[in-house]
Design a protein around this motif. Sequence first.
Motif, PDB file in Angstrom:
ATOM      1  N   GLU A 242      39.655  -4.271 -16.207  1.00 24.79           N
ATOM      2  CA  GLU A 242      39.148  -3.178 -15.388  1.00 24.79           C
ATOM      3  C   GLU A 242      38.242  -3.707 -14.284  1.00 24.79           C
ATOM      4  OE1 GLU A 242      38.159   0.467 -18.015  1.00 24.79           O
ATOM      5  OE2 GLU A 242      37.937  -1.301 -19.310  1.00 24.79           O
ATOM      6  N   ARG A 270      49.481   0.233 -12.949  1.00 28.58           N
ATOM      7  CA  ARG A 270      48.093   0.685 -12.964  1.00 28.58           C
ATOM      8  C   ARG A 270      47.643   1.046 -11.545  1.00 28.58           C
ATOM      9  NH1 ARG A 270      44.484  -3.690 -15.330  1.00 28.58           N
ATOM     10  NH2 ARG A 270      43.020  -1.939 -15.481  1.00 28.58           N
ATOM     11  N   LYS A 274      41.545   1.294  -9.313  1.00 29.19           N
ATOM     12  CA  LYS A 274      40.769   1.391 -10.539  1.00 29.19           C
ATOM     13  C   LYS A 274      40.516   0.021 -11.160  1.00 29.19           C
ATOM     14  CE  LYS A 274      40.278   5.898 -10.764  1.00 29.19           C
ATOM     15  NZ  LYS A 274      38.949   6.556 -10.701  1.00 29.19           N
ATOM     16  N   GLU A 433      32.404   5.328 -17.513  1.00 25.71           N
ATOM     17  CA  GLU A 433      32.239   6.548 -16.709  1.00 25.71           C
ATOM     18  C   GLU A 433      31.433   6.273 -15.447  1.00 25.71           C
ATOM     19  OE1 GLU A 433      31.982  10.305 -19.582  1.00 25.71           O
ATOM     20  OE2 GLU A 433      30.901   8.571 -20.379  1.00 25.71           O
ATOM     21  N   ASP A 438      35.600   8.521 -14.393  1.00 23.93           N
ATOM     22  CA  ASP A 438      36.565   9.220 -15.232  1.00 23.93           C
ATOM     23  C   ASP A 438      35.989   9.361 -16.643  1.00 23.93           C
ATOM     24  OD1 ASP A 438      38.390   9.318 -13.078  1.00 23.93           O
ATOM     25  OD2 ASP A 438      39.092   7.298 -13.524  1.00 23.93           O
ATOM     26  N   PRO A 443      42.212   4.680 -19.610  1.00 28.91           N
ATOM     27  CA  PRO A 443      43.194   5.674 -19.169  1.00 28.91           C
ATOM     28  C   PRO A 443      44.556   5.454 -19.823  1.00 28.91           C
ATOM     29  CG  PRO A 443      42.881   4.017 -17.470  1.00 28.91           C
ATOM     30  CD  PRO A 443      41.841   3.745 -18.527  1.00 28.91           C
ATOM     31  N   SER A 445      47.292   4.920 -18.482  1.00 27.54           N
ATOM     32  CA  SER A 445      48.085   3.890 -17.812  1.00 27.54           C
ATOM     33  C   SER A 445      47.760   2.476 -18.303  1.00 27.54           C
ATOM     34  CB  SER A 445      47.854   3.959 -16.298  1.00 27.54           C
ATOM     35  OG  SER A 445      46.478   3.765 -15.996  1.00 27.54           O
ATOM     36  N   HIS A 446      46.695   2.332 -19.083  1.00 21.50           N
ATOM     37  CA  HIS A 446      46.310   1.008 -19.568  1.00 21.50           C
ATOM     38  C   HIS A 446      47.140   0.651 -20.795  1.00 21.50           C
ATOM     39  CE1 HIS A 446      43.853  -2.270 -21.227  1.00 21.50           C
ATOM     40  NE2 HIS A 446      43.369  -2.391 -19.997  1.00 21.50           N
TER      41      HIS A 446
END
Length: 465
Positions: A242, A270, A274, A433, A438, A443, A445-446
């Motif tokens: 990330e 991804r 992000k 956060e 978020d 998420p 998508s990870h």
Amino acid sequence: MSREIRLNAFEMNCVGHQSPGLWAHPRDRAWQYKDLEYWTDLARLLERGRFDGIFIADVIGIYDVLGGNGDAAIRQSTQVPVNDPLALITPMALVTEHLGFGLTASLSFEHPYPFARRLSTLDHLTKGRIGWNIVTSYLDSGARNLGQKALSDHDARYDYADEYLQVLYKLFEGSWEEGAVLRDRERRIFSDPSKIHEIRHHGKHFQVPGIHLCEPSPQRTPVLYQAGASSRGKQFAAEHAECVFVAAPSKTILKKAVADIRRRAAEAGRDPRKVLIFNLQTVIVGETDAQAHAKWQDYKQYVSYEGALALISGWTGIDFAQYQPDQVLKHIHTNAIQSAVEAFSSADPSKQWTVRELADWVGIGGFGPLIVGSAETVADELQSWVEDTDVDGFNLAYAVTHETFVDVVELLVPELQKRGVYKTEYSQGTLREKLFGDGARLPASHPAAGYRDLARLRQADAALA
């Protein structure tokens, strides 16, 4: 409108981190690294400056490439002695409310099952402010002390890392369902066994049959940092990380690295925006440009040439003791040296880098660039790096601690805030956060999200068997 600039403090539980020799400066506090007050004072300072986090580096082993032994590193306190980074986080969390903690821990030397428990424990104690910097290690000396002849092949270490993360994702994300913890005093039932699953991992490197020992922490999986610079490392980062930490000495190199990482993240399905990318940077800030440059000249008197060479030799695997200080790097024919020359030459193609000049560069802040000037000058430069390279922020190494960070907090941060490119208050919530705006969890998508339903995964595996 310019993007928000994000800052981490780059630290290590040792005397000499990225500025070898400067521990001897009369105002430097690095020799107090073994005292809790050093770390709690720093944590309070960074939170006052609205830093996103403190990024804590670590190595297992010593820099023993220079001269074929560790004498220079030991003599110059070049990242040795070095204490464990994990123990620092709880006391720093106790005196702060928002500061994030990026913990470096090598998966080459930590079994995933007990390590998952340590990470979850820290995420609980900090109320969700933990990140993990995933490293595969680069010092053979560490491997030898754990019974290995040497580190395994570079790419093979990343294959090992892929499975390591599979185990962690299963433990963090899939072992305990939402609602597994009941805390039902009337029925005297704390947790529901039907919602807690053995992960039954049977892989090439790990056999982990059981459940995660911890109930789900605020983030479940900590924020994932990664610092691989190779093609394989960047691919690993694009799939999992990330936040990505790079150490590009010039805008040209950084721009290419940022674009490459974002492209790879998009190809992995991804959102490339992000993935936050931080470059190693050191700033020396003064009330005026002249004052900052005077401070820089003062600091330079304490740089250890031998300590810098110990670092460079350890990072590249090349013994620089065999070269004279005035030897031009272009005339040293190794692949690692050529890549270093290309990286540094991108800033000034006409410059001939010598061994001494490379050591001088590394002497304050490591491989990352150094910016010297007033708050206005440094702010101009940081903004230009963000705008020209698409980087999200910086891991700031210190020259003299805590003085470097005091100057950033008291001089640079107010200037950045005045320009509207730096937060004036923290947002609420966990580290994830705060960084991404978020939820507290990874998420969908990870890749970790694919391990949230272990029962379904086992059914799919059984169907394929």
